[in-house]
Motif scaffolding. Structure first.
Motif, mmCIF file in Angstrom:
data_model
loop_
_atom_site.group_PDB
_atom_site.id
_atom_site.type_symbol
_atom_site.label_atom_id
_atom_site.label_comp_id
_atom_site.label_asym_id
_atom_site.label_seq_id
_atom_site.Cartn_x
_atom_site.Cartn_y
_atom_site.Cartn_z
ATOM 1 N N ASN A 16 0.829 -1.209 0.000
ATOM 2 C CA ASN A 16 0.000 0.000 0.000
ATOM 3 C C ASN A 16 0.863 1.257 0.000
ATOM 4 O O ASN A 16 0.510 2.263 -0.635
ATOM 5 C CB ASN A 16 -0.940 0.002 1.200
ATOM 6 C CG ASN A 16 -2.064 -1.004 1.058
ATOM 7 O OD1 ASN A 16 -2.395 -1.429 -0.055
ATOM 8 N ND2 ASN A 16 -2.646 -1.417 2.165
ATOM 9 N N LEU A 17 1.985 1.217 0.711
ATOM 10 C CA LEU A 17 2.884 2.360 0.765
ATOM 11 C C LEU A 17 3.412 2.700 -0.623
ATOM 12 O O LEU A 17 3.427 3.867 -1.036
ATOM 13 C CB LEU A 17 4.041 2.061 1.717
ATOM 14 C CG LEU A 17 5.130 3.122 1.852
ATOM 15 C CD1 LEU A 17 4.548 4.421 2.399
ATOM 16 C CD2 LEU A 17 6.254 2.613 2.759
ATOM 17 N N LYS A 62 9.203 4.775 -3.140
ATOM 18 C CA LYS A 62 8.533 5.678 -4.064
ATOM 19 C C LYS A 62 9.354 5.815 -5.338
ATOM 20 O O LYS A 62 10.572 5.580 -5.331
ATOM 21 C CB LYS A 62 8.310 7.044 -3.425
ATOM 22 C CG LYS A 62 9.573 7.739 -2.952
ATOM 23 C CD LYS A 62 9.235 9.015 -2.184
ATOM 24 C CE LYS A 62 10.490 9.711 -1.676
ATOM 25 N NZ LYS A 62 10.159 10.909 -0.879
ATOM 26 N N ARG A 102 0.831 7.003 -6.606
ATOM 27 C CA ARG A 102 -0.388 7.761 -6.889
ATOM 28 C C ARG A 102 -0.191 9.251 -6.612
ATOM 29 O O ARG A 102 -0.729 10.109 -7.325
ATOM 30 C CB ARG A 102 -1.529 7.199 -6.042
ATOM 31 C CG ARG A 102 -2.925 7.569 -6.514
ATOM 32 C CD ARG A 102 -3.986 6.840 -5.714
ATOM 33 N NE ARG A 102 -3.990 5.409 -5.987
ATOM 34 C CZ ARG A 102 -3.626 4.472 -5.113
ATOM 35 N NH1 ARG A 102 -3.205 4.810 -3.905
ATOM 36 N NH2 ARG A 102 -3.668 3.193 -5.450
ATOM 37 N N LYS A 103 0.583 9.557 -5.577
ATOM 38 C CA LYS A 103 0.826 10.958 -5.219
ATOM 39 C C LYS A 103 1.786 11.651 -6.182
ATOM 40 O O LYS A 103 1.685 12.855 -6.411
ATOM 41 C CB LYS A 103 1.411 11.031 -3.803
ATOM 42 C CG LYS A 103 0.450 10.639 -2.698
ATOM 43 C CD LYS A 103 1.174 10.599 -1.352
ATOM 44 C CE LYS A 103 0.252 10.122 -0.244
ATOM 45 N NZ LYS A 103 0.971 9.984 1.055
ATOM 46 N N ASP A 153 0.506 4.052 -2.832
ATOM 47 C CA ASP A 153 0.131 5.411 -2.414
ATOM 48 C C ASP A 153 1.161 6.431 -2.896
ATOM 49 O O ASP A 153 0.801 7.511 -3.372
ATOM 50 C CB ASP A 153 0.003 5.490 -0.893
ATOM 51 C CG ASP A 153 -1.238 4.767 -0.367
ATOM 52 O OD1 ASP A 153 -2.135 4.471 -1.182
ATOM 53 O OD2 ASP A 153 -1.296 4.503 0.848
ATOM 54 N N ASN A 154 2.442 6.100 -2.779
ATOM 55 C CA ASN A 154 3.493 7.020 -3.211
ATOM 56 C C ASN A 154 3.451 7.242 -4.719
ATOM 57 O O ASN A 154 3.638 8.373 -5.200
ATOM 58 C CB ASN A 154 4.867 6.487 -2.801
ATOM 59 C CG ASN A 154 5.138 6.653 -1.327
ATOM 60 O OD1 ASN A 154 4.587 7.546 -0.675
ATOM 61 N ND2 ASN A 154 5.993 5.813 -0.772
#
Length: 300
Positions: free
Chosen positions: A27-28, A145, A34-35, A31-32
Motif C-alpha cells: 500500500n505504501l 517511491k 499515486r501521489k 500510495d506514493n
C-alpha cells in the motif's frame, strides 16, 4: 516527466524478512506512486512488479504511461503484460538523454557498452564491476517511491560518466536514495557468496603464484569479464597485497576456464570499520579479465 521504480514485489510477503520492508509496504508503494505520477507522466518499472494478478491490476490502475523492463519474477508472456496495460514491455532498452546513452535493465548488465547501466534486482547498492558505469536502484533506499529522471538527475549521471568512475556510496544516497540513512553490509558486498570448488590462483608479474580460497573471502563473484572479491584487510595483505597481477586461474572445471585468464585491469578499495558496518577493515577487489594466458609464458 519520466519516473523510475524497481522491484516493487507487490504482495510478496517474503520481502518483510529478506529486505526488512514494513508490513504494509504494498500500500505504501502504491500510495506514493499515486501521489507523484500524473496521467501525462511515464513510469519505467525495472522489473519484479507483483507477486499475483490482483496486485498487478492494482498497479496498472495507477496514473501515467507504464513501461516494463522485465525482471526474473515477471514470468508471464509479453502479450499478458501488454493486455494488462503496459504501453511497452522489453527485456532491456536504451535511451539517450543529455547526450548520455543509458541502458535500462532489471539485473546489472556486466558486459554493457552504454555510458551507464540503470538497474535494480539486487536490493542493495553494491557493485561487482568498477570498469563500467552503473546506477543501482534500491526501492528500500528510495523510500518505496518512484524517483524522477529529470534534468537535475540526468545531470548528475552525466557527471559520473564524464569523470569515468562509479559513484561513491555517499553519492548514491544523495541521488534519491537516502531513505535508510546509512550503508548496510549488503550495500558493500551483496547478500550472496559464490562457492569456489577450488582456490583462485593469481600470477604476479614476477611469476609467483598467490592463492585465494573460500575461507579467505567474505564474497566472491565472477561476471562476464569482471572478478570481484571482498576480504578482510589482514587476509588481503597476506594473500594478495598491493601486487600487480597478470593472470588468474578461475576455479571451475568447465572447458571455458581450463586456461588462466589475462588480467587487464585491477583495483582495490579499503573500507574502514569506523565508517562502515564491518567489524574489521575490509578490502574490495576488482579484476578485469580477458582472453587466455599461456602458463609457460607466465613462468618465464
Amino acid at each position: 516527466m519520466l519516473y523510475l521504480i524497481t522491484d516493487t514485489h507487490l504482495g510478496h510477503r517474503n520481502m518483510l524478512k529478506s529486505c526488512g520492508r514494513p508490513a504494509r509496504f504494498t500500500n505504501l508503494i502504491l500510495d506514493n506512486c499515486r501521489k507523484m505520477v500524473r496521467s501525462n507522466d511515464t513510469l519505467i518499472h525495472l522489473g519484479d512488479v507483483a507477486w499475483n494478478e490482483e496486485e498487478l491490476m492494482r498497479f496498472m490502475k495507477l496514473p501515467g504511461r507504464k513501461i516494463l523492463v522485465r525482471g526474473n519474477h515477471d514470468r508471464k508472456s509479453t502479450p499478458y503484460y501488454m493486455e494488462a496495460g503496459f504501453d511497452l514491455v522489453v527485456d532491456s532498452m536504451t535511451m539517450t538523454l543529455q547526450g548520455i546513452r543509458m541502458l535500462f535493465s532489471h539485473a546489472p548488465q556486466y558486459a554493457h557498452t552504454a555510458d551507464i547501466n540503470i538497474h535494480g534486482h539486487q536490493h542493495d547498492l553494491h557493485g561487482e564491476d568498477v570498469f563500467r558505469r552503473y546506477w543501482p536502484l534500491v526501492l528500500e533506499h528510495m523510500g518505496y517511491k518512484p524517483l524522477p529522471l529529470d534534468d537535475k538527475t540526468v545531470g548528475v549521471l552525466q557527471s559520473w560518466v564524464k569523470r569515468g568512475r562509479n559513484p561513491s556510496k555517499k553519492e548514491l544516497y544523495a541521488l534519491h536514495q537516502g531513505y535508510l540513512g546509512a550503508a548496510t553490509m549488503r550495500d558493500y558486498i551483496g547478500n550472496t557468496k559464490a562457492a569456489m570448488p577450488k582456490p583462485l590462483c593469481f600470477w604476479a608479474a614476477d611469476g609467483t603464484e598467490h592463492f585465494v580460497g573460500n575461507d579467505d573471502v567474505a564474497c566472491f563473484h565472477y561476471h562476464a569479464d569482471c572478478l570481484f572479491l571482498a576480504m578482510t584487510r589482514e587476509c588481503f595483505e597476506q594473500r594478495l597485497g598491493r601486487t600487480a597481477y597478470t593472470a588468474v586461474q578461475l576455479p571451475w572445471e568447465d572447458e571455458r576456464f581450463v586456461q588462466p585468464c589475462h588480467i587487464t585491469e585491477q583495483q582495490a578499495e579499503t573500507v574502514r570499520r569506523e565508517n562502515s558496518p564491518f567489524s574489521f577493515d575490509m578490502v574490495l577487489c576488482w579484476f578485469r579479465v580477458a582472453g587466455f594466458a599461456d602458463k609457460h609464458d607466465m613462468a618465464l
